[in-house]
Design an enzyme around this catalytic site. Sequence first.
Site, PDB file in Angstrom:
ATOM      1  N   ARG A 250       0.859  -1.193   0.000  1.00 31.24           N
ATOM      2  CA  ARG A 250       0.000   0.000   0.000  1.00 31.24           C
ATOM      3  C   ARG A 250       0.887   1.233   0.000  1.00 31.24           C
ATOM      4  O   ARG A 250       1.480   1.582   1.008  1.00 31.24           O
ATOM      5  CB  ARG A 250      -0.933  -0.015   1.214  1.00 31.24           C
ATOM      6  CG  ARG A 250      -1.633   1.320   1.440  1.00 31.24           C
ATOM      7  CD  ARG A 250      -2.741   1.237   2.462  1.00 31.24           C
ATOM      8  NE  ARG A 250      -2.335   0.800   3.781  1.00 31.24           N
ATOM      9  CZ  ARG A 250      -1.770   1.554   4.719  1.00 31.24           C
ATOM     10  NH1 ARG A 250      -1.464   2.821   4.459  1.00 31.24           N
ATOM     11  NH2 ARG A 250      -1.472   1.062   5.901  1.00 31.24           N
ATOM     12  N   HIS A 254      -3.901   4.358   4.577  1.00 25.48           N
ATOM     13  CA  HIS A 254      -4.970   3.367   4.717  1.00 25.48           C
ATOM     14  C   HIS A 254      -6.276   3.938   4.182  1.00 25.48           C
ATOM     15  O   HIS A 254      -6.982   3.298   3.407  1.00 25.48           O
ATOM     16  CB  HIS A 254      -5.119   2.976   6.186  1.00 25.48           C
ATOM     17  CG  HIS A 254      -6.242   2.032   6.450  1.00 25.48           C
ATOM     18  ND1 HIS A 254      -6.208   0.713   6.067  1.00 25.48           N
ATOM     19  CD2 HIS A 254      -7.447   2.221   7.047  1.00 25.48           C
ATOM     20  CE1 HIS A 254      -7.338   0.121   6.416  1.00 25.48           C
ATOM     21  NE2 HIS A 254      -8.104   1.018   7.003  1.00 25.48           N
ATOM     22  N   TYR A 263       3.945   6.082  11.077  1.00 23.99           N
ATOM     23  CA  TYR A 263       4.310   4.722  11.462  1.00 23.99           C
ATOM     24  C   TYR A 263       5.143   3.979  10.420  1.00 23.99           C
ATOM     25  O   TYR A 263       5.612   2.880  10.672  1.00 23.99           O
ATOM     26  CB  TYR A 263       3.046   3.892  11.762  1.00 23.99           C
ATOM     27  CG  TYR A 263       2.026   3.858  10.634  1.00 23.99           C
ATOM     28  CD1 TYR A 263       2.173   3.006   9.543  1.00 23.99           C
ATOM     29  CD2 TYR A 263       0.903   4.681  10.674  1.00 23.99           C
ATOM     30  CE1 TYR A 263       1.240   2.980   8.525  1.00 23.99           C
ATOM     31  CE2 TYR A 263      -0.040   4.656   9.651  1.00 23.99           C
ATOM     32  CZ  TYR A 263       0.133   3.800   8.586  1.00 23.99           C
ATOM     33  OH  TYR A 263      -0.800   3.778   7.572  1.00 23.99           O
TER      34      TYR A 263
END
Length: 353
Positions: A250, A254, A263
């Site tokens: 990805r 998200h 993160y």
Amino acid sequence: MFVQLLDERGSRLPSPEFDPHVADLTPDALLGFYRDMLVVRRIDTEATALQRQGELALWPPLLGQEAAQIGSGRMLRADDFVFSSYREHAVAYTRGVALQDLVRVWRGTSQSGWDPFAVNMSTPQVIIGAQTLHAVGYAMGIRNDGADATAVTYFGDGALSEGDVSEAMVFAASFGAPVVFFCQNNHWAISEPVRVQSTVALADRAGGFGIPSLRVDGNDVLAVAAATRVALDRARAGGGPTFIEAVTYRMGPHTTADDPTRYRDADELAAWAERDPISRLALHLRAEGVLDEAAEARIAGETDAAAAELRAGCLALDDPAPLALFDHVYAEPHPGIDRQRAEYARYLDGFAD
């Protein structure tokens, strides 16, 4: 086994086991895949921009996962039925979902995006992993009907931590359901890396349920197509379920409500950018002599047209009437819904003055 037919440089890798499953995919057919991936990436970029401009409430980008979705979606028959999560916009594109319908639910003007039975694809499931149960139930119905269609369910790596997926695989294995579990391992379940979720390859976990599995390079559209055909052929022949782990990444957040820089290491992102599925296929097609400047210009025009269609369709969506909230809750008339509709109508009438 890790299935890969195109390496990161676009070179074709021979595979006696999987080559027969894509022998009919000519360079011109792969050029169609290239066009598909560019169109859906452009659509995805446009939808992200629409959200940033306040035209969509939310959007879950698919950036980086185009090969996994196009390579699998283009292998399905019209009578196969897809049960997806909320990120499979490219699969919906291959099923013929109108571009405007891709954004209805994200604009908040509809409780659903499209008629599932018009395209044989359910509308996006936001509850993580729930669609796997729906797919297995549908596949059991296919088997009971004696048909040779299949059900295909898409989900991410994070869904394997949900009980629904385990329950779905138990039922699929026990009843020999003609279903394909297509896991897009994009390495991040929101902010949790896949290494925290599993100490083994995700494909290896399927064996515990008695389900054969394939682990494929999810950024290699040709390998994804081959693996998907293997699974579909097995299901149609009565061989039951197959689990596919498409290893991809990805590239974006998200959802547009997420900030992956909090993160995710920038070096990791850069490393995966070098494995970009579109660039890989472009290198192969240029070497084959089918992707030239004329083809690039034609496809660029098509991608721009798709983005314009999506934007115009989004902005043309009308807000629903308040009482439309009660439509389509039940297939048949329901006195409870009728009572609630009447009560809400009286409430709204109270603001008439």
